[in-house]
Design a protein around this motif. Structure first.
Motif, PDB file in Angstrom:
ATOM      1  N   ALA A   1      32.700-118.428 -37.330  1.00 48.71           N
ATOM      2  CA  ALA A   1      32.613-118.955 -38.696  1.00 48.71           C
ATOM      3  C   ALA A   1      32.625-120.483 -38.721  1.00 48.71           C
ATOM      4  O   ALA A   1      31.950-121.103 -39.549  1.00 48.71           O
TER       5      ALA A   1
ATOM      6  N   THR B   1      33.370-110.843 -30.364  1.00 49.97           N
ATOM      7  CA  THR B   1      33.005-112.213 -30.732  1.00 49.97           C
ATOM      8  C   THR B   1      31.878-112.735 -29.841  1.00 49.97           C
ATOM      9  O   THR B   1      30.925-113.363 -30.318  1.00 49.97           O
TER      10      THR B   1
ATOM     11  N   SER C   1      27.145-118.474 -44.423  1.00 49.90           N
ATOM     12  CA  SER C   1      28.031-119.345 -43.644  1.00 49.90           C
ATOM     13  C   SER C   1      29.257-119.792 -44.433  1.00 49.90           C
ATOM     14  O   SER C   1      30.396-119.690 -43.953  1.00 49.90           O
TER      15      SER C   1
ATOM     16  N   MET D   1      29.194-121.915 -37.780  1.00 50.19           N
ATOM     17  CA  MET D   1      28.270-121.544 -38.854  1.00 50.19           C
ATOM     18  C   MET D   1      28.460-122.461 -40.063  1.00 50.19           C
ATOM     19  O   MET D   1      27.493-122.965 -40.644  1.00 50.19           O
ATOM     20  N   MET D   2      29.722-122.681 -40.428  1.00 47.34           N
ATOM     21  CA  MET D   2      30.029-123.502 -41.600  1.00 47.34           C
ATOM     22  C   MET D   2      29.563-124.945 -41.402  1.00 47.34           C
ATOM     23  O   MET D   2      28.875-125.525 -42.260  1.00 47.34           O
TER      24      MET D   2
ATOM     25  N   TRP E   1      30.636-118.555 -47.126  1.00 47.94           N
ATOM     26  CA  TRP E   1      31.509-117.442 -47.532  1.00 47.94           C
ATOM     27  C   TRP E   1      32.299-116.886 -46.350  1.00 47.94           C
ATOM     28  O   TRP E   1      33.481-116.545 -46.496  1.00 47.94           O
ATOM     29  N   ILE E   2      31.673-116.802 -45.191  1.00 47.84           N
ATOM     30  CA  ILE E   2      32.394-116.312 -44.010  1.00 47.84           C
ATOM     31  C   ILE E   2      33.523-117.272 -43.644  1.00 47.84           C
ATOM     32  O   ILE E   2      34.637-116.862 -43.306  1.00 47.84           O
ATOM     33  N   TYR E   3      33.254-118.577 -43.753  1.00 48.91           N
ATOM     34  CA  TYR E   3      34.289-119.576 -43.467  1.00 48.91           C
ATOM     35  C   TYR E   3      35.454-119.460 -44.453  1.00 48.91           C
ATOM     36  O   TYR E   3      36.627-119.466 -44.059  1.00 48.91           O
TER      37      TYR E   3
ATOM     38  N   THR F   1      23.072-107.992 -34.865  1.00 50.94           N
ATOM     39  CA  THR F   1      23.031-109.399 -35.267  1.00 50.94           C
ATOM     40  C   THR F   1      21.666-110.006 -34.978  1.00 50.94           C
ATOM     41  O   THR F   1      21.171-110.850 -35.746  1.00 50.94           O
TER      42      THR F   1
ATOM     43  N   ILE G   1      37.652-114.590 -36.058  1.00 45.81           N
ATOM     44  CA  ILE G   1      36.522-114.802 -36.970  1.00 45.81           C
ATOM     45  C   ILE G   1      36.076-116.253 -36.945  1.00 45.81           C
ATOM     46  O   ILE G   1      34.884-116.570 -36.988  1.00 45.81           O
ATOM     47  N   MET G   2      37.066-117.166 -36.826  1.00 40.63           N
ATOM     48  CA  MET G   2      36.769-118.592 -36.932  1.00 40.63           C
ATOM     49  C   MET G   2      35.998-119.127 -35.735  1.00 40.63           C
ATOM     50  O   MET G   2      35.392-120.191 -35.816  1.00 40.63           O
TER      51      MET G   2
ATOM     52  N   GLY H   1      37.466-116.329 -43.756  1.00 43.12           N
ATOM     53  CA  GLY H   1      38.277-116.515 -42.558  1.00 43.12           C
ATOM     54  C   GLY H   1      39.468-117.420 -42.799  1.00 43.12           C
ATOM     55  O   GLY H   1      40.587-117.134 -42.353  1.00 43.12           O
TER      56      GLY H   1
END
Length: 380
Positions: free
Chosen positions: A119, A360, A76, A122-123, A78-80, A64, A115-116, A83
């Motif tokens: 995520a 995480t 960001s 980030m979002m 898309w990952i959100y 990372t 994940i959240m 998830g």
């Protein structure tokens, strides 16, 4: 010459990593390994599994740290969305274990709520970065909607510990983005009044068995146990009572490594996961606790420094929120084990046993490393 050549060849492994943050994390990992070996009663197989989990977290952190923050920014949203979609899938077709629907089988069993934790900040960091020039009050309102969607889905699984962490991660971004304190303070006041009323009237309400309309039965049991764990010493209050005995019996200097009686007579429940702080406190005492607290304070200070020196709003918000996630993990776990908060499933960062949680945390540390590595000089 051969030695120097080998060092040069391996130099890429640590180039770009923040040395201060790396040293703090290494110290926490060493403390965690020593404590875990005692908590697992010297069981080598369990210790090897934890070492494997730590190695996985380090590898995730390293990879990372190599990812440009621009890529993180673009990913960001898309990952959100991925998830959130997985959380919705869990609500309908998730696997049920011990009465909770938290897992999803997609060839391998995963826990989308984890994940959240990354995520979510980030979002929201991306969201406020895109509105940096003209942030309106309604932008904060929409941000709260984005935050509440996964928080409610996770809380309904039910998974109170993870929902608290996800909400905190997003809320930190909203605060750091400039959410007016005049809207926060009334809720803080209501919360403090609620805590005061609970301390005054909670015992009598629990003793009379009155149902609290805003809480589910298991949540009410947790609150009642927090107020007086001796009301159910062999049931709901067992965890809290035994952990508090272990912490108190450690005294000033502790009983010594591998010499904790509460630990090795198996009085401490979940001693290698959520309650590992009780093991550490019993064996290393108040002095050991100060050292551990100092390491966590150094971790938070370094993370906030990296965030403050980041190159744009996205990385500042993301770095700050990830750092405060570490703080939330440590604070909630230590307060829970000490009997100051209800028992929730929150591990102690880099100390407790775990695969997903360590992954995480490694991802979060890697994001901080990436922000530090790809920082640019900004005119002040």
């Amino acid at each position: 010459m051969e030695k120097r050549s080998l060092i040069k060849r391996l130099r890429f492994l640590w180039v770009g990593l923040d040395p201060n943050l790396s040293f703090i994390l290494l110290a926490l990992v060493i403390v965690g390994n020593v404590t875990f070996l005692s908590a697992s009663s010297g069981t080598v197989i369990t210790w090897v599994e934890q070492s494997r989990n730590l190695l996985m977290a380090i590898v995730i952190m390293w990879f990372t740290s190599r990812i440009p923050v621009k890529w993180l920014e673009k990913a960001s949203l898309w990952i959100y969305l991925i998830g959130l979609s997985l959380l919705i899938a869990v609500a309908f077709v998730g696997l049920i274990k011990k009465g909770a629907r938290r897992w999803l089988n997609i060839g391998v069993v995963i826990q989308p709520s984890e994940i959240m934790k990354i995520a979510m900040p980030m979002m929201l960091s991306w969201y406020f970065y895109k509105r940096e020039e003209n942030t309106k009050l309604w932008d904060f309102g929409f941000a709260f909607i984005l935050l509440l969607l996964p928080t409610v889905l996770i809380a309904r699984q039910p998974d109170l510990g993870t929902s608290i962490l996800v909400f905190a991660a997003g809320f930190y971004v909203i605060l750091l983005a400039g959410f007016p304190w005049k809207f926060v303070l009334p809720f803080v006041g209501i919360g403090l009044i609620g805590i005061l009323l609970m301390l005054i009237f909670g015992d009598s309400i629990c003793a009379q068995g009155v149902t609290w309309p805003i809480l589910k039965s298991y949540q009410q049991h947790r609150v009642c146990t927090l107020l007086d764990p001796t009301t159910d010493p062999l049931g709901k209050g067992f965890h809290t009572i035994q952990s508090m005995i272990a912490i108190g019996s450690g005294g000033f200097l502790g009983k010594g490594w591998m010499k904790g009686t509460q630990t090795h007579l198996d009085f401490i429940p979940e001693k290698h996961t959520d309650f590992i702080f009780a093991v550490y406190s019993e064996e290393f005492g108040l002095v050991g606790n100060f050292i551990l607290l100092f390491l966590f304070l150094l971790l938070i200070q370094r993370g906030l420094h990296i965030a403050a020196s980041a190159s744009n709003l996205y990385t500042r918000l993301l770095g700050g929120s990830v750092t405060l996630i570490f703080f939330t993990y440590a604070f909630v776990n230590m307060a829970m084990v000490s009997g100051l908060l209800p028992v929730v499933g929150v591990p102690l960062p880099f100390i407790s046993y775990g695969g997903t949680a360590l992954a995480t945390l490694g991802l979060g540390a890697g994001i901080l490393m990436s922000i530090h590595r790809h920082r640019r000089l900004v005119q002040t």
